[in-house]
Design an enzyme around this catalytic site. Structure first.
Site, mmCIF file in Angstrom:
data_model
loop_
_atom_site.group_PDB
_atom_site.id
_atom_site.type_symbol
_atom_site.label_atom_id
_atom_site.label_comp_id
_atom_site.label_asym_id
_atom_site.label_seq_id
_atom_site.Cartn_x
_atom_site.Cartn_y
_atom_site.Cartn_z
ATOM 1 N N THR A 158 0.889 -1.148 0.000
ATOM 2 C CA THR A 158 0.000 0.000 0.000
ATOM 3 C C THR A 158 0.933 1.205 0.000
ATOM 4 O O THR A 158 2.059 1.093 0.456
ATOM 5 C CB THR A 158 -0.840 0.041 1.297
ATOM 6 O OG1 THR A 158 -1.477 -1.215 1.468
ATOM 7 C CG2 THR A 158 -1.876 1.133 1.276
ATOM 8 N N ARG B 50 -12.560 -8.487 -3.501
ATOM 9 C CA ARG B 50 -12.190 -8.125 -2.122
ATOM 10 C C ARG B 50 -11.689 -6.682 -2.057
ATOM 11 O O ARG B 50 -10.886 -6.244 -2.876
ATOM 12 C CB ARG B 50 -11.116 -9.085 -1.613
ATOM 13 C CG ARG B 50 -10.580 -8.733 -0.218
ATOM 14 C CD ARG B 50 -9.259 -7.977 -0.275
ATOM 15 N NE ARG B 50 -8.699 -7.787 1.061
ATOM 16 C CZ ARG B 50 -7.609 -7.052 1.312
ATOM 17 N NH1 ARG B 50 -6.970 -6.460 0.343
ATOM 18 N NH2 ARG B 50 -7.186 -6.909 2.553
ATOM 19 N N GLY C 73 -9.993 -3.934 0.743
ATOM 20 C CA GLY C 73 -9.378 -3.802 2.066
ATOM 21 C C GLY C 73 -9.668 -2.459 2.699
ATOM 22 O O GLY C 73 -10.677 -1.821 2.378
ATOM 23 N N GLY D 122 -5.714 -5.557 5.845
ATOM 24 C CA GLY D 122 -6.851 -4.658 5.713
ATOM 25 C C GLY D 122 -8.096 -5.060 6.480
ATOM 26 O O GLY D 122 -8.788 -4.217 7.042
#
Lengths: 314, 314
Positions: B181, B209, B211, B235
């Site tokens: 990230t 998905r 996060g 996450g």
């Protein structure tokens, strides 16, 4: 501990007695009664808060009166795009889905995400792939079709507006402005809190807009140490305010009562930022708050020690 | 007031010196230096915190070393699905996007959602429709292709795993486990705080998905009254902990210092729930915290009164 509490909402907004017919009022009251009794049945028989909030929300998702599940409003493309989330205050586990179509009960899919995946938040077609693997119940577009929602979409398109269920316009639903969402919070006899929220979003919405309903901390939050919260209102403002978790933090860190925390959030902080709507809340002692800064909120509450209350207007 | 501060991160996880080459270490340090200097340039010239965090994150999105923008990891279907969010502490305005492909700079699309839409959170194809109307910069799949990410996907598929950038396995990237990230937080000379986070998600992820990175309150939060926060880590745990807003609440309601609030969240609350990762934080006095409970976090900080610091390991 053998006390339980449950509260539900069916959306907030400009809900005025002078534009409501007795028939419609009766239908909403009956729908709220059915939903809360479905949840209470679980709690009374020693079931869990998480099952109670799921069942209560399912009842409202199955009822076309509410903007969730059957009866969800139409997007600009004439589809239903639904969002839901659920949280268990016992272990802070949570599940959420957003931008999903053709799922009969989004809240149960959110619960499956919580219980049966390693994730919390699934969106769009990926969430539907997961739903298929879980054998979730799908329904075709016809199941979700409600003429009133089509009329709303047509009206919204004529005025090029985007409406949170029923936004206030002269042409629109007799001036009603409602934030269509359903939700439930519960305390079970084991001392566990849970919260659940489900929505069909905004009429005529574009761009895959997602509001606060599927956002843990914004639309939904539960923690056995503090409270369970489900929100309904102008989602963007509730996201920016992290509304549901804010109530919990005011209790945990500032030691406010549930009532004072809800008042601070709904009647002060949200009002300052222009956030119209409300929330339902239960703390770990079973106290219930039904707070809103709009003209009305479809709501009901019941506990092991108090009678059923159903409310619509302020 | 004429002081400014800025901090950035490029992901946290099992980042160990004994598996890092000097060349790779140099490349990461250089990339962090470029990103923070790009943000600092804005602040030094009287620009806003929101522009500074955007520019710093764009720099890392454009660098294939980081799991965001170019260099984002591949989903199970071999696509990039990216998420980003940004928040302005001055007016609590915010924008976020999730599940988007082929957008060169997701953080700038999140900023466009904040500045140019009435919404906060747009997902999937709808968000791309909005991007087209905004004339956002699109890039084809070839732009995003990085051989290392393809190798990671192949390895993940072989072991049927799903990895947060680089999960720890013997076969996988020499035992590295990184939460890919990028993020930035800043205080400008006008006293405004801002935060931004962007990610490519998990290698081999399925089911759409999402996060914590695009969730206001979880991965990103900014409020001039308290602090600006950008998170990186597992996450799901950060969503359940409402991590970013929690730091703010501990300051606002419990009157903790930024340092104590970050310690409580990163080294106590997240650890208890199994939430590996970290965060960067700046308060409204310009204090900076770079907190993580993993082995390492790519990070850098700089202020008008302090020298550039770049760190990788604990």
């Amino acid at each position: 501990m053998s006390n339980y509490s449950i509260a539900i909402h069916g959306g907030a907004g400009t809900i005025l007695k002078n534009v409501m017919t007795p028939e419609k009022e009766h239908a909403y009251s009956q729908a709220l009664k059915e939903a809360i009794e479905a949840g209470e049945f679980i709690l009374k028989n020693g079931g869990t808060a998480i099952d109670a909030v799921e069942i209560a929300v399912r009842s409202m998702e199955d009822n076309p009166l509410f903007n969730a599940g059957k009866g969800a409003v139409f997007t600009n493309l004439g589809k239903n795009e639904m969002d839901a989330s659920i949280m268990d205050g016992n272990d802070l586990s949570a599940g959420a889905v957003a931008g999903i179509s053709n799922i009969k009960n989004p809240i149960s899919l959110a619960k499956a995400v919580m219980k049966k995946s390693e994730h919390v938040f699934l969106v769009g077609n990926g969430a539907l792939d997961f739903a298929k693997e879980m054998n979730a119940q799908f329904e075709d577009d016809a199941y979700f079709f409600v003429q009133m929602r089509q009329d709303q979409l047509n009206q919204a398109k004529e005025s090029d507006g985007m409406f949170l269920d029923h936004t206030s316009t002269d042409k629109f639903e007799n001036g009603e402005k409602k934030f269509g969402t359903v939700g439930a919070v519960a305390l079970d006899v084991h001392g566990n809190l849970a919260a659940a929220t489900s929505t069909g979003g905004m009429t005529n919405k574009k761009y895959g807009r997602v509001g606060d309903s599927p956002i843990i901390g914004a639309g939904t939050y539960a923690n056995n140490d503090t409270c369970a919260i489900s929100c309904t209102g102008h989602g963007e403002l509730f996201i920016r305010s992290v509304t549901a978790y804010d109530v919990s933090c005011l209790m945990e860190y500032k030691e406010l009562s549930l009532k004072d925390a809800c008042n601070e959030v709904v009647h002060n902080k949200l009002v300052k930022i222009g956030g119209e709507g409300g929330l339902i809340a239960i703390d770990n002692k079973g106290n219930i708050e039904l707070s809103f800064n709009s003209d009305g909120m479809y709501r009901a509450k019941k506990s092991s020690t108090s009678e059923l209350f159903i409310g619509i207007y302020k």
